[in-house]
Motif scaffolding. Structure first.
Motif, short mmCIF file in Angstrom:
data_model
loop_
_atom_site.label_atom_id
_atom_site.label_comp_id
_atom_site.label_asym_id
_atom_site.label_seq_id
_atom_site.Cartn_x
_atom_site.Cartn_y
_atom_site.Cartn_z
N GLU A 194 -9.10 20.67 -3.54
CA GLU A 194 -9.56 19.67 -3.77
C GLU A 194 -10.30 20.39 -5.50
OE1 GLU A 194 -12.11 22.63 -1.85
OE2 GLU A 194 -10.66 21.20 -0.65
N HIS A 195 -9.84 21.46 -5.59
CA HIS A 195 -10.57 22.12 -6.68
C HIS A 195 -10.15 21.45 -8.45
CE1 HIS A 195 -11.19 25.44 -10.18
NE2 HIS A 195 -12.36 25.98 -8.82
N ALA A 196 -10.67 21.49 -9.17
CA ALA A 196 -10.26 20.80 -10.13
C ALA A 196 -8.50 21.49 -10.91
CB ALA A 196 -10.78 21.09 -11.37
N ALA A 197 -8.59 22.74 -10.39
CA ALA A 197 -7.19 23.70 -11.39
C ALA A 197 -6.34 22.84 -10.54
CB ALA A 197 -7.21 24.98 -11.19
N TYR A 198 -6.36 22.75 -9.24
CA TYR A 198 -5.39 22.71 -8.60
C TYR A 198 -5.25 20.75 -8.38
CZ TYR A 198 -5.66 26.56 -6.28
OH TYR A 198 -5.23 27.89 -5.69
N ALA A 199 -6.02 20.37 -8.70
CA ALA A 199 -5.92 18.37 -8.89
C ALA A 199 -5.46 18.27 -10.60
CB ALA A 199 -7.35 17.91 -8.86
N ALA A 200 -5.87 19.29 -11.50
CA ALA A 200 -5.35 19.12 -13.30
C ALA A 200 -3.44 19.11 -12.25
CB ALA A 200 -5.68 19.73 -13.87
N LEU A 201 -3.12 20.21 -12.12
CA LEU A 201 -1.91 20.52 -11.29
C LEU A 201 -0.55 18.90 -10.96
CD1 LEU A 201 0.88 22.20 -11.12
CD2 LEU A 201 -0.54 23.00 -8.85
N VAL A 202 -1.48 19.21 -10.33
CA VAL A 202 -0.97 17.55 -8.83
C VAL A 202 -1.10 16.40 -9.91
CG1 VAL A 202 -1.84 16.10 -7.28
CG2 VAL A 202 -1.74 18.43 -6.82
N ALA A 203 -1.69 16.06 -10.27
CA ALA A 203 -1.99 14.82 -11.49
C ALA A 203 -0.89 15.03 -13.03
CB ALA A 203 -3.15 14.51 -11.75
N ASP A 204 -0.50 16.78 -13.09
CA ASP A 204 0.05 16.35 -14.28
C ASP A 204 -0.44 16.32 -16.32
OD1 ASP A 204 2.44 18.11 -15.66
OD2 ASP A 204 3.19 16.00 -15.80
N ASP A 205 -1.71 16.37 -15.45
CA ASP A 205 -3.06 16.56 -16.41
C ASP A 205 -4.10 17.58 -16.96
OD1 ASP A 205 -4.45 14.99 -18.30
OD2 ASP A 205 -5.06 13.23 -16.97
#
Ligand code: ADP
Ligand code: ZN
Ligand code: ZN
Length: 728
Positions: A597-608
Motif C-alpha cells: 500500500e506504500h505510495a511509492a509502489y502505488a505510483a508504479l502500479v498506477a504508472d503515475d
C-alpha cells in the motif's frame, strides 16, 4: 611590471600574485605553472594588473604558460559561482574546469571527432579473413554491431595488437576514418509523434534565450529523439550542444544512437573513465568548436564551448550529478546556471523528475513538456504485480510468481531482468544461536558475505576478512548468511533454471572497462536469458526481448533514515519497470514487497509519478524539508568521538550566535552522529542548517565557514555540503 592573480587548487581561500616575465602571454583564463613554497603547481589566471600587496622580494615569476586555450569567460564565471555557492575555494572549483592533463600540458591532437567505419570492401573480405584469428575477429565483431562503426574514442582504448590490426585494415582499405563534418537534421530515424513535436517546437522557439524546460517523459517516451531533434537546428547553424548523462556506461550506447540519427556529427565524449589523453583530445575539440556535441558525465559541465547553443541534462534526477566529496557541486544546477549565463535553453529530462525540478515547474519557473506515452506505437505500459516478500524468503528469495514468470519467459525465448540492490551473497552473517552478527571493525556497519571466493567484506571501507568457521561469541558453527545479494540470487536462479544462460552485473563483475558493454552485446545478441544485477541495470538500456523485470529487496529503502529514500525508490522502480517490454512484446514487472500500500509502489502500479511527486511535496512542505527549505550540512570526522563532539559543539555555538542576526531566519540544529556513525575508523558527526531563503543561508554559510576555520582542534576534518543529497 605586470602582475597576474592566480587561483591555485589549494584549500587557502585566496588567490596568489606572481609577476609575468617578458614574452609570456598571460591573460585571464590562461593555465599557468607556478611555484608555491617548494611545490610546482598548476593554476588559472583570474586577473592581470599592476598592483600587488606582496613585497617585491617575495614575488615569484610565472614559470610557464601551458599551450592550451584559455578557459573561456563563462567557465571562469561558473567556477566562481560554484566556489561561492558551495563554500569552496576558487582554486579548487577552477581545478574542475582545467583540462585533464594540465599537469603535463602536452597538446594532443586526437581523432576523437572521427569514427572508424567498415568499408564495403571490408564488409566483404573480412568475415573470411578473421575466422582463424580470434583477436581480429573480436575487433571485426565490434564493427558488426552499431552501424558498422567504431567511435574513435573506443578505438583508442583497444589493446595494442588490435590497434595494429586496425591500422593494417585501414591501409588495406577495409576500414575508413569518417571525418567530422557538420550535419543538418538529416538521418532522424522516426517521425516524431505529436507530443515530441510540440516539445521540439517549444525548445526551438526558445533558441537564443535562457529558458529552462522540464521534459517530463515516461520511460520509453522518446526523450532522446527530442534531444536530438531539438539539437539538429543548433548543429545546422554551426553551434554546439552540451549534453550531460549520469552514467559512464550510458555514453557508448547514446553515442551509437547519435551517430545513427546524425551521421558524421562530430561528438566528443568526456567522462572520468576515459584515459587522460582521450579526455584531453575531447577537451581541445570542444574548445576549438570542432566537437559539435559534447557528451559527458558531471564534469563535462565545465567543458569550454565557444558556440554553445543548447544544454541538455538527461535523467536530471540522478544522484550521480551531485559530487559527494571535494567541491560538492550539483552538475544539473551548474548546467542551468551556465545556460542562464550564456542565454541558451536548457532541457532537463526525466521520467521521474527530482522534487526540486518538479516544484520549479509547478511554480512556473521551468516550462514543463510532457511525453505521456511510450513512443513506440507497439509498446504498452508494463503490467505491474506486487507480491509478498515473506513467502519468498524460504525459497532463496524467489517467490512463486516470479519463478513462474521467469519460466514462461524462458519457454518463449524472452529475457528477464532480476534486480536487487545489493551486491555480494548476503548483506550479513548471523549466529543462529546467540544472534551475533559480523561487524566491520572500522565502521558501524555489518559485513557482507561474499562467495567465489568466500570473504566477509565491508561495502563502506573495503575491509575484507575470512569467513569465521564458528561464532566468535558462543562457538556455534551454524552461521547463517541473512538476506539476498546478487551472488545468492544468481545461484538460486541457476538452481531453479539449470538450462538458462545467466549473467550477473554489479560492481564486482564490471571492474574491467568493457565488461558491461560485453554483457549488453550478449543481451542484444540474445545469448543471455536472465540478467541479475544492481541498479547499474536500471538505466537507459533498450532491450527489445526483455519482457520481465523482477525487483527484490526494494523495501529496504522504506527503512532508511534518509529523507530522499522514498523519492529515490519510486524513481528507481519506475526506471527498472521501464526496462520491460519496450518494443512489440508486452512487459511485466513483479515487485516483491511486504508494503504493497506504500505510495511509492502505488505510483508504479498506477504508472503515475506526477501524483506521487505531488504527494511527496506536500509531505516535504509539512515537514519543512527541501525543496521547501534550503539546507546545508556540516560534516566532521576524527579518530576520537570526543574530538568530533568538541568541534561540533564549538561550531554549533558559533552558528547559533551568527544565526541570531539572520533575517530571514536560519535554523541551526544540534550536532548528531552521522547515519553511518563510524567509517573506516573515523567517527563522524554533523550539523544541519536550514533556511526558507537561499540568500539568507548563503550569507550565513560564508560567515559560519570563516568562524569554523578558527575553531581549534586540528585532528578534525570538516566540510560543508550545500544542498546535500541526504542528511546522512
Ligand atoms: P526514453 O529516453 O524517453 O526512455 P528513448 O528515447 O530511449 O526513451 O526511446 C524509446 C524507444 O522509442 C527507442 O527505441 C526509440 O528509438 C523509440 N522512439 C522514439 N521516438 C519514436 C517515434 N516517434 N516513433 C517510434 N519510435 C520512437
Ligand atoms: Zn553465537
Ligand atoms: Zn568498514
Amino acid at each position: 611590471m605586470p602582475i597576474a592573480r592566480v587561483a591555485l587548487p589549494v584549500a587557502a581561500a585566496t588567490t596568489f600574485d606572481y609577476w609575468v616575465p617578458e614574452g609570456l602571454d598571460v591573460s585571464p583564463g590562461r593555465i599557468v605553472r607556478v611555484t608555491l613554497g617548494a611545490r610546482k603547481v598548476t593554476g588559472v589566471v583570474v586577473a592581470v594588473g599592476h598592483d600587488t600587496s606582496v613585497a617585491p622580494e617575495k614575488l615569484h615569476p610565472i614559470t610557464d604558460v601551458l599551450a592550451v586555450p584559455p578557459l573561456p569567460d563563462d567557465v571562469l564565471a561558473l567556477a566562481a559561482f560554484i566556489a561561492s555557492y558551495y563554500q569552496e575555494t576558487l582554486g579548487l572549483a577552477l581545478a574542475l574546469a582545467m583540462p585533464p592533463t594540465a599537469g603535463g600540458g602536452r597538446r594532443v591532437r586526437g581523432a576523437v571527432v572521427a569514427t572508424w567505419q567498415l568499408t564495403p570492401a571490408g564488409a566483404q573480405a573480412l568475415p573470411e579473413r578473421v575466422t582463424r584469428a580470434p583477436a581480429a575477429r573480436a575487433l571485426f565483431e565490434r564493427f558488426a554491431h552499431a552501424e558498422r562503426t567504431l567511435p574513435a574514442s573506443e578505438a583508442a582504448a583497444l589493446p595494442p595488437h588490435q590497434k595494429r590490426t586496425l591500422r593494417a585494415w585501414r591501409e588495406q582499405g577495409f576500414v575508413a576514418g569518417v571525418p567530422a563534418t557538420d550535419v543538418g537534421a538529416a538521418g532522424m530515424s522516426h517521425t516524431l509523434n505529436d507530443a515530441q513535436r510540440i516539445a521540439v517546437d517549444e525548445i526551438a522557439k526558445a533558441d537564443g534565450t535562457f529558458t529552462p524546460f522540464l521534459l517530463n517523459g515516461v520511460t520509453g517516451s522518446g526523450k532522446t529523439d527530442v534531444y536530438l531533434a531539438a539539437a539538429a537546428p543548433v548543429f545546422a547553424s554551426g553551434r554546439q550542444v552540451l549534453m550531460l548523462v549520469p552514467e559512464i556506461n550510458l555514453t557508448p550506447q547514446l553515442v551509437a544512437r547519435v551517430r545513427h540519427a546524425l551521421p558524421g556529427l562530430s561528438v566528443a565524449t568526456l567522462h572520468s573513465g576515459l584515459p587522460a589523453g582521450e579526455r584531453m583530445a575531447a577537451w581541445h575539440a570542444a574548445a576549438a568548436g570542432d566537437a559539435k556535441l559534447v557528451l559527458g558525465t558531471r564534469l563535462a559541465v565545465f567543458a569550454p564551448m565557444p558556440a554553445l547553443g543548447l544544454v541538455v541534462v538527461d535523467e536530471e534526477q540522478d544522484a550521480s550529478y551531485k559530487q559527494q566529496d571535494g567541491v560538492r557541486y550539483h552538475a544539473r544546477d551548474a548546467a542551468v546556471w551556465r545556460a542562464h549565463r550564456r542565454g541558451v535553453p536548457v532541457v532537463l529530462g526525466s521520467a521521474t523528475p527530482s522534487l526540486e525540478s518538479w516544484l520549479h515547474a509547478r511554480e512556473g519557473r521551468y516550462r514543463r513538456l510532457d511525453l505521456p506515452v511510450r513512443a513506440d506505437p507497439r509498446a504498452s505500459p508494463p503490467r505491474v504485480a506486487l507480491t509478498p516478500n515473506r513467502a519468498a524468503r524460504a525459497q532463496d528469495g524467489i517467490g512463486d510468481r516470479m519463478r513462474e514468470a521467469i519460466g514462461a519467459r524462458l519457454a518463449r525465448g524472452e529475457q528477464s531482468l532480476v534486480f536487487v540492490n545489493r551486491r555480494g551473497f548476503a548483506p550479513s552473517l548471523v549466529c543462529a544461536s546467540c544472534r551475533w552478527e559480523a561487524q566491520c571493525p572500522r565502521c558501524s556497519a555489518r559485513l557482507t558475505t561474499h562467495r567465489d571466493p568466500p570473504r566477509l567484506r565491508c561495502h563502506h571501507c573495503g575491509h575484507a576478512e575470512r569467513v569465521p568457521a564458528a561464532c566468535p561469541e558462543c562457538g556455534n558453527v551454524d552461521l547463517q548468511p541473512l538476506g539476498f545479494g546478487t551472488q545468492r540470487l544468481e545461484r538460486a536462479l541457476a538452481a531453479a533454471f539449470p538450462a538458462a544462460r545467466i549473467a550477473r552485473v554489479d560492481r564486482d563483475t564490471t571492474q574491467a572497462r568493457h565488461a558491461f558493454a560485453a554483457v549488453r552485446d550478449q543481451v542484444g545478441a540474445r545469448t543471455l536469458d536472465i540478467l541479475v544485477g544492481t541498479q547499474m541495470l536500471a538505466k537507459g538500456h533498450d532491450f527489445p526481448r526483455l519482457t520481465l523485470v523482477c525487483v527484490l529487496g526494494a523495501d529496504n529503502a522504506l527503512y532508511s533514515a534518509d529523507f530522499r529514500a522514498t523519492e529515490r525508490l519510486a524513481a528507481l522502480l519506475m526506471q527498472v519497470g521501464g526496462r520491460a517490454g519496450r518494443a512489440g512484446l508486452p512487459g511485466e514487472v513483479i515487485v516483491q514487497t511486504d508494503f504493497p500500500e506504500h505510495a511509492a509502489y502505488a505510483a508504479l502500479v498506477a504508472d503515475d509519478y506526477g501524483r506521487f511527486a505531488d504527494a511527496l511535496l506536500a509531505e516535504r512542505q509539512a515537514l519543512e524539508l527541501p525543496p521547501y527549505t534550503h539546507a546545508a550540512l556540516l560534516c566532521a570526522d576524527a579518530h576520537h568521538r570526543s574530538d568530533v563532539d568538541a568541534f561540533l559543539a564549538h561550531a554549533h555555538a558559533a552558528g547559533i550566535a551568527l544565526a541570531a542576526d539572520a533575517d530571514p531566519a536560519v535554523a541551526v540544529y544540534s550536532p548528531v552522529p552521522a547515519l553511518l556513525a563510524r567509517r573506516a575508523g573515523l567517527e563522524r558527526g554533523q550539523i544541519v542548517v536550514q533556511s526558507a531563503r537561499r540568500a539568507a543561508l548563503q550569507r550565513f554559510l560564508s560567515a559560519w565557514r570563516a568562524a569554523l576555520a578558527d575553531i581549534p582542534g586540528r585532528r578534525v576534518r570538516w566540510a560543508l555540503d550545500v544542498d546535500p543529497a541526504g542528511f546522512g
